[in-house]
Design a protein around this motif. Structure first.
Motif, PDB file in Angstrom:
ATOM      1  N   ASP A   3       0.594  -1.171  -0.072  1.00  0.00           N
ATOM      2  CA  ASP A   3       0.029   0.140  -0.008  1.00  0.00           C
ATOM      3  C   ASP A   3       0.964   1.191  -0.014  1.00  0.00           C
ATOM      4  OD1 ASP A   3      -2.228  -1.771  -0.097  1.00  0.00           O
ATOM      5  OD2 ASP A   3      -2.698  -1.411   2.202  1.00  0.00           O
ATOM      6  N   GLY A   4       2.157   0.945  -0.115  1.00  0.00           N
ATOM      7  CA  GLY A   4       2.916   2.368  -0.353  1.00  0.00           C
ATOM      8  C   GLY A   4       3.949   2.792   0.749  1.00  0.00           C
ATOM      9  N   ASN A   5       3.980   2.203   1.875  1.00  0.00           N
ATOM     10  CA  ASN A   5       5.036   2.559   2.864  1.00  0.00           C
ATOM     11  C   ASN A   5       6.159   1.554   2.686  1.00  0.00           C
ATOM     12  OD1 ASN A   5       6.635   3.591   4.877  1.00  0.00           O
ATOM     13  ND2 ASN A   5       4.531   3.949   6.208  1.00  0.00           N
ATOM     14  N   LYS A   6       7.186   1.915   2.043  1.00  0.00           N
ATOM     15  CA  LYS A   6       8.041   0.908   1.789  1.00  0.00           C
ATOM     16  C   LYS A   6       9.299   0.984   2.787  1.00  0.00           C
ATOM     17  CE  LYS A   6       6.911   0.973  -2.796  1.00  0.00           C
ATOM     18  NZ  LYS A   6       6.403  -0.396  -3.008  1.00  0.00           N
ATOM     19  N   ASP A   7       9.246   1.842   3.647  1.00  0.00           N
ATOM     20  CA  ASP A   7      10.246   2.334   4.729  1.00  0.00           C
ATOM     21  C   ASP A   7      10.174   1.057   6.010  1.00  0.00           C
ATOM     22  OD1 ASP A   7      11.456   4.418   3.865  1.00  0.00           O
ATOM     23  OD2 ASP A   7       9.960   5.927   4.430  1.00  0.00           O
TER      24      ASP A   7
END
Length: 144
Positions: free
Chosen positions: A67-71
């Motif tokens: 969903d976009g939080n790759k950290d």
């Protein structure tokens, strides 16, 4: 002290001796989640999957990265001794992406984590921190 490299040989040997870590991810809204996970390390990347493909695909770690939080953050640590108290480990901040690979749980989807910064402590054969410091910080530069 910060250095600019990939992992040292003592760190690699330590990572190869460990199988369990914890991964921290967060939702796109910033809600954190920490889970114990098995991991693989190939000398450059960390890989996190699951013995069950369905469990992995429905896990918060997978959804958070998808969903976009790759950290992400991995913590690999143990106790070399309890008497005297001797913790050791490596904490890794990195960028995760979902990849298809044939890993420790067979063919399937895994998180591939590219380290950006790591902190090591208590690892035999690795340089020791300066006086008053506990960790050795490494900024990871990956060849392009």
């Amino acid at each position: 002290m910060a250095s600019s490299t990939l992992f040292s040989e003592p760190e690699i040997q330590y990572l190869k001796s460990q199988r369990l870590s914890r991964i921290a991810t967060a939702t796109p809204q910033g809600k954190p989640d920490v889970s114990p996970v098995a991991f693989e390390f190939d000398g450059t990347y960390f890989f996190v999957g699951s013995h069950s493909k369905q469990n992995f695909l429905s896990s918060k770690k997978h959804k958070n990265v998808r969903d976009g939080n790759k950290d992400v953050c991995l913590s690999i640590d143990d106790l070399e001794s309890v008497q005297p108290w001797k913790p050791r480990g490596i904490k890794v901040n990195g960028i995760a992406e979902i990849v298809e690979r044939n890993g420790m749980f067979g063919l399937g989807k895994y998180l591939q984590i590219t380290p950006t910064v790591s902190w090591s402590w208590g690892i035999s054969g690795f340089k020791q921190p300066k006086e008053g410091e506990y960790f050795i910080k490494t900024i990871h530069r990956h060849p392009t």
